[in-house]
Design a protein around this motif. Structure first.
Motif, short mmCIF file in Angstrom:
data_model
loop_
_atom_site.label_atom_id
_atom_site.label_comp_id
_atom_site.label_asym_id
_atom_site.label_seq_id
_atom_site.Cartn_x
_atom_site.Cartn_y
_atom_site.Cartn_z
N GLU A 103 -15.44 -56.51 32.27
CA GLU A 103 -16.39 -57.38 32.68
C GLU A 103 -17.42 -58.18 31.75
N PHE A 118 -19.24 -58.22 37.99
CA PHE A 118 -20.08 -57.64 36.87
C PHE A 118 -21.27 -56.55 37.49
N GLY A 132 -14.05 -62.75 36.20
CA GLY A 132 -13.56 -61.61 36.19
C GLY A 132 -12.90 -61.12 37.50
#
Length: 171
Positions: free
Chosen positions: A77, A91, A87
């Motif tokens: 991430e 994150f 991603g």
């Protein structure tokens, strides 16, 4: 010697030897049983100790794998965030997990100390040192450094697993 005395001695021998033989046989059997039981108990205790050691080694490997998964997700991430990629994971969630779900690493360290596995402990610390840079600097890393660290983290602590495998094969 009169015949009565000879008869008495003959009767004593006929009765005495079987009784003495029975007593001696009983003593030999009792002593043998004691020593065999003692040897079996030691063997069973060492088998139980080896079994517990093996279980602790496997649990340690599982704990490191769990930490490896956490830090791998976070490193991926971080790399995605630095490169501006979307991603597959969140994150912030991966970042939070690194700080709140690191008990497996602590358990693994404790187990290695208890087992006295210095080589495996040193190899685990080498891997943890790589992860610290990603955790400490996170999105502030350069693209190249983040990519390099992510590759090292994804490969995992190979030297640690190899040193642990030596111990597992010995048990």
């Amino acid at each position: 010697m009169p015949p009565e005395e000879i008869q008495l001695l003959t009767d004593a021998v006929k009765i005495g030897f079987p009784v003495v033989g029975t007593i001696v046989g009983t003593l030999i059997g009792g002593v043998s049983t004691y020593f065999i039981t003692r040897i079996n108990h030691r063997h069973d205790a060492s088998k139980e100790l080896a079994k517990r050691r093996f279980e602790l080694l496997i649990q340690t490997a599982n704990d490191v794998t769990e930490f490896e998964n956490l830090v791998g997700r976070y490193a991926t991430e971080v790399s995605n965030k630095i490169q501006g990629l979307a991603g597959a994971l969140d994150f912030e969630e991966a970042r939070k997990d690194i700080y709140t779900k690191n008990q497996p690493l602590r358990r693994a360290r404790m187990s290695l100390k208890v087992l006295g596995l210095k080589e495996a402990e040193a190899n685990l610390e080498k891997y943890v040192e790589v992860t610290r840079e990603v955790i400490r600097h996170g999105p502030n890393l350069s693209k190249e450094r983040a990519s390099e660290l992510a590759k090292q983290i994804v490969i995992g602590p190979i030297e640690f697993y190899e040193s642990l495998a030596k111990e597992i094969s010995l048990t």
